[in-house]
Design a protein around this motif. Structure first.
Motif, PDB file in Angstrom:
ATOM      1  N   ASP A 126       0.827  -1.225   0.000  1.00 43.34           N
ATOM      2  CA  ASP A 126       0.000   0.000   0.000  1.00 43.34           C
ATOM      3  C   ASP A 126       0.856   1.269   0.000  1.00 43.34           C
ATOM      4  O   ASP A 126       0.474   2.275  -0.588  1.00 43.34           O
ATOM      5  CB  ASP A 126      -0.921   0.036   1.230  1.00 43.34           C
ATOM      6  CG  ASP A 126      -2.108  -0.915   1.091  1.00 43.34           C
ATOM      7  OD1 ASP A 126      -2.280  -1.515   0.004  1.00 43.34           O
ATOM      8  OD2 ASP A 126      -2.871  -1.052   2.079  1.00 43.34           O
ATOM      9  N   THR A 127       2.017   1.213   0.654  1.00 42.78           N
ATOM     10  CA  THR A 127       2.916   2.379   0.724  1.00 42.78           C
ATOM     11  C   THR A 127       3.417   2.804  -0.652  1.00 42.78           C
ATOM     12  O   THR A 127       3.830   3.946  -0.829  1.00 42.78           O
ATOM     13  CB  THR A 127       4.160   2.037   1.573  1.00 42.78           C
ATOM     14  OG1 THR A 127       4.715   0.817   1.053  1.00 42.78           O
ATOM     15  CG2 THR A 127       3.817   1.873   3.038  1.00 42.78           C
ATOM     16  N   ASP A 172      -2.263   8.415   2.997  1.00 41.32           N
ATOM     17  CA  ASP A 172      -1.948   8.349   4.425  1.00 41.32           C
ATOM     18  C   ASP A 172      -0.904   7.287   4.744  1.00 41.32           C
ATOM     19  O   ASP A 172      -0.216   7.376   5.757  1.00 41.32           O
ATOM     20  CB  ASP A 172      -3.213   8.061   5.240  1.00 41.32           C
ATOM     21  CG  ASP A 172      -4.169   9.249   5.190  1.00 41.32           C
ATOM     22  OD1 ASP A 172      -3.677  10.387   5.032  1.00 41.32           O
ATOM     23  OD2 ASP A 172      -5.390   9.032   5.276  1.00 41.32           O
ATOM     24  N   LYS A 173      -0.807   6.280   3.883  1.00 39.46           N
ATOM     25  CA  LYS A 173       0.169   5.216   4.108  1.00 39.46           C
ATOM     26  C   LYS A 173       1.420   5.400   3.275  1.00 39.46           C
ATOM     27  O   LYS A 173       2.455   4.808   3.568  1.00 39.46           O
ATOM     28  CB  LYS A 173      -0.440   3.860   3.703  1.00 39.46           C
ATOM     29  CG  LYS A 173      -1.605   3.388   4.539  1.00 39.46           C
ATOM     30  CD  LYS A 173      -2.027   2.022   4.007  1.00 39.46           C
ATOM     31  CE  LYS A 173      -3.235   1.486   4.735  1.00 39.46           C
ATOM     32  NZ  LYS A 173      -3.666   0.209   4.131  1.00 39.46           N
ATOM     33  N   ALA A 174       1.322   6.196   2.207  1.00 40.58           N
ATOM     34  CA  ALA A 174       2.382   6.229   1.198  1.00 40.58           C
ATOM     35  C   ALA A 174       3.629   6.955   1.648  1.00 40.58           C
ATOM     36  O   ALA A 174       3.580   7.879   2.464  1.00 40.58           O
ATOM     37  CB  ALA A 174       1.868   6.859  -0.087  1.00 40.58           C
ATOM     38  N   LEU A 175       4.738   6.550   1.062  1.00 44.48           N
ATOM     39  CA  LEU A 175       6.014   7.194   1.309  1.00 44.48           C
ATOM     40  C   LEU A 175       5.964   8.638   0.792  1.00 44.48           C
ATOM     41  O   LEU A 175       5.352   8.907  -0.231  1.00 44.48           O
ATOM     42  CB  LEU A 175       7.120   6.441   0.566  1.00 44.48           C
ATOM     43  CG  LEU A 175       7.238   4.951   0.853  1.00 44.48           C
ATOM     44  CD1 LEU A 175       8.279   4.312  -0.056  1.00 44.48           C
ATOM     45  CD2 LEU A 175       7.614   4.726   2.316  1.00 44.48           C
ATOM     46  N   LYS A 176       6.659   9.521   1.514  1.00 41.86           N
ATOM     47  CA  LYS A 176       6.719  10.926   1.069  1.00 41.86           C
ATOM     48  C   LYS A 176       7.312  11.037  -0.334  1.00 41.86           C
ATOM     49  O   LYS A 176       6.922  11.880  -1.127  1.00 41.86           O
ATOM     50  CB  LYS A 176       7.570  11.743   2.047  1.00 41.86           C
ATOM     51  CG  LYS A 176       6.782  12.202   3.278  1.00 41.86           C
ATOM     52  CD  LYS A 176       7.358  13.506   3.833  1.00 41.86           C
ATOM     53  CE  LYS A 176       6.567  14.006   5.045  1.00 41.86           C
ATOM     54  NZ  LYS A 176       7.038  13.404   6.307  1.00 41.86           N
ATOM     55  N   SER A 177       8.267  10.150  -0.638  1.00 42.44           N
ATOM     56  CA  SER A 177       8.919  10.173  -1.947  1.00 42.44           C
ATOM     57  C   SER A 177       7.949   9.868  -3.081  1.00 42.44           C
ATOM     58  O   SER A 177       8.225  10.116  -4.239  1.00 42.44           O
ATOM     59  CB  SER A 177      10.076   9.172  -1.973  1.00 42.44           C
ATOM     60  OG  SER A 177       9.586   7.872  -1.684  1.00 42.44           O
ATOM     61  N   LEU A 178       6.783   9.289  -2.738  1.00 40.84           N
ATOM     62  CA  LEU A 178       5.763   9.009  -3.745  1.00 40.84           C
ATOM     63  C   LEU A 178       4.578   9.965  -3.605  1.00 40.84           C
ATOM     64  O   LEU A 178       3.492   9.712  -4.115  1.00 40.84           O
ATOM     65  CB  LEU A 178       5.283   7.555  -3.620  1.00 40.84           C
ATOM     66  CG  LEU A 178       6.281   6.488  -4.070  1.00 40.84           C
ATOM     67  CD1 LEU A 178       5.773   5.094  -3.723  1.00 40.84           C
ATOM     68  CD2 LEU A 178       6.548   6.582  -5.569  1.00 40.84           C
ATOM     69  N   GLY A 179       4.784  11.061  -2.907  1.00 39.23           N
ATOM     70  CA  GLY A 179       3.713  12.046  -2.764  1.00 39.23           C
ATOM     71  C   GLY A 179       2.773  11.754  -1.614  1.00 39.23           C
ATOM     72  O   GLY A 179       1.708  12.347  -1.515  1.00 39.23           O
ATOM     73  N   GLY A 180       3.163  10.814  -0.736  1.00 41.29           N
ATOM     74  CA  GLY A 180       2.315  10.462   0.391  1.00 41.29           C
ATOM     75  C   GLY A 180       2.650  11.266   1.652  1.00 41.29           C
ATOM     76  O   GLY A 180       3.461  12.185   1.607  1.00 41.29           O
ATOM     77  N   ARG A 181       1.983  10.900   2.739  1.00 39.07           N
ATOM     78  CA  ARG A 181       2.155  11.652   3.993  1.00 39.07           C
ATOM     79  C   ARG A 181       2.950  10.884   5.041  1.00 39.07           C
ATOM     80  O   ARG A 181       3.284  11.410   6.071  1.00 39.07           O
ATOM     81  CB  ARG A 181       0.779  12.036   4.559  1.00 39.07           C
ATOM     82  CG  ARG A 181       0.054  13.057   3.702  1.00 39.07           C
ATOM     83  CD  ARG A 181      -1.177  13.596   4.387  1.00 39.07           C
ATOM     84  NE  ARG A 181      -2.341  12.759   4.192  1.00 39.07           N
ATOM     85  CZ  ARG A 181      -3.206  12.906   3.179  1.00 39.07           C
ATOM     86  NH1 ARG A 181      -3.044  13.859   2.295  1.00 39.07           N
ATOM     87  NH2 ARG A 181      -4.245  12.104   3.065  1.00 39.07           N
ATOM     88  N   ALA A 182       3.251   9.601   4.763  1.00 41.54           N
ATOM     89  CA  ALA A 182       3.959   8.791   5.769  1.00 41.54           C
ATOM     90  C   ALA A 182       5.469   8.896   5.578  1.00 41.54           C
ATOM     91  O   ALA A 182       5.949   9.142   4.486  1.00 41.54           O
ATOM     92  CB  ALA A 182       3.520   7.343   5.668  1.00 41.54           C
ATOM     93  N   ASP A 183       6.206   8.689   6.664  1.00 37.04           N
ATOM     94  CA  ASP A 183       7.674   8.731   6.587  1.00 37.04           C
ATOM     95  C   ASP A 183       8.221   7.403   6.146  1.00 37.04           C
ATOM     96  O   ASP A 183       7.627   6.383   6.364  1.00 37.04           O
ATOM     97  CB  ASP A 183       8.255   9.097   7.958  1.00 37.04           C
ATOM     98  CG  ASP A 183       8.026  10.578   8.236  1.00 37.04           C
ATOM     99  OD1 ASP A 183       8.325  11.387   7.349  1.00 37.04           O
ATOM    100  OD2 ASP A 183       7.519  10.884   9.333  1.00 37.04           O
TER     101      ASP A 183
END
Ligand SMILES: [Mn+2]
Length: 287
Positions: free
Chosen positions: A244-245, A276-287
């Motif tokens: 999901d990340t 909410d689960k995605a990596l910041k490097s993919l435009g998400g909000r999770a670390d």
């Protein structure tokens, strides 16, 4: 039956690759489409690039960790909801044929998670529903093109064609092809449905013959979510085989003209399915 979808030169296009029977991800992309459609006053389109069906039939304890979060195949429900969504938004919901759908309407039967996934799904659906299901799949196209320059197929852009008409008039019947190993030799539909890679030169020729500039496809799993190959190709993983990340979809501006896959940027066209689960490097909000 026109085998090439022609998208308009206005509005937005949401692109979702291989779901393989994952109803949770189908519903996530549907929510995204509905939100974008409201934002652009009904001018959004949603394109599935094939392999909506045929997921694993495994218990949680049998699930191999590399496949991402656990789910159980719900191919029948995915197609039910796809048809319902298409009915609510006529002309806005589109689908391409994947090699897994093709098995139900003339192609070789796939054997990724079962000895014969076509027979297994048709047995689960029963005869009446199978007939309906095949009719739905007959409506799927082989490619989609947009004035923004994007050319969509299920597999890599390796087919040798001189013009878009060769894709439009392609025959879906594979006749004597028994083995999946022979399918790539079949002109046009073999590579479109099965190729996992294309050389930059082949991709350039294909997108030019289709009247576009860039090639967008799935079929293969990119664990990181997406991969660019040269200036012409981008492989996107929205669902199957990815955590999901790292699941990403595309949101294209149909008024633009994209010249290279590097014009597609993370955070603008390349977006996380689960912010909410995605990596910041993919435009998400999770670390
Ligand atoms: Mn595939």
């Amino acid at each position: 039956m026109a085998r090439v979808i022609r998208l308009p030169n206005h509005g937005r296009l949401i692109v979702c690759t291989d779901l393989q029977g994952c109803l949770r991800d189908f519903r996530a992309i549907t929510e995204i489409f509905l939100r974008v459609n409201a934002q652009c006053r009904g001018l959004a389109h949603l394109l599935f690039t094939g392999d909506l069906v045929h997921g694993p039939h495994l218990y949680e304890h049998e699930w191999p960790e590399f496949l991402g979060e656990y789910y159980r195949d719900q191919s029948g429900e995915v197609i039910d909801e796809f048809v319902a969504l298409s009915g609510k938004h006529p002309g806005q919901i589109h689908a391409l044929l994947g090699n897994h759908e093709h098995g139900h309407i003339g192609g070789p039967h796939t054997a990724k998670f079962a000895l014969d996934e076509v027979l297994l799904l048709e047995a689960r659906l029963g005869p009446a529903k199978t007939e309906w299901f095949r009719e739905v799949l007959y409506g799927f196209a082989l490619a989609a093109v947009a004035p923004c320059g994007a050319v969509f197929t299920h597999g890599a852009p390796a087919a040798e064609i001189d013009s878009i008409e060769q894709v439009e008039s392609a025959d879906l019947q594979t006749m004597e092809i028994e083995s999946v190993l022979d399918i790539l030799d079949l002109p046009v539909i073999g590579p479109i449905l099965w190729a996992r890679s294309a050389s930059p030169e082949a991709a350039q020729r294909f997108v030019r013959a289709m009247g576009g500039t860039i090639s967008i496809y799935g079929h293969d799993v990119i664990p990181e979510g997406f991969e660019r190959i040269g200036d012409e190709q981008i492989v996107v993983s929205t669902s199957f085989g990815v955590f999901d990340t790292n699941k990403v979809y595309l949101d294209l501006d149909l008024e633009r003209r994209y010249q290279s896959v590097y014009d597609l940027e993370v955070g603008r066209e390349i977006l996380p399915l689960y912010p909410d689960k995605a990596l910041k490097s993919l435009g998400g909000r999770a670390d």
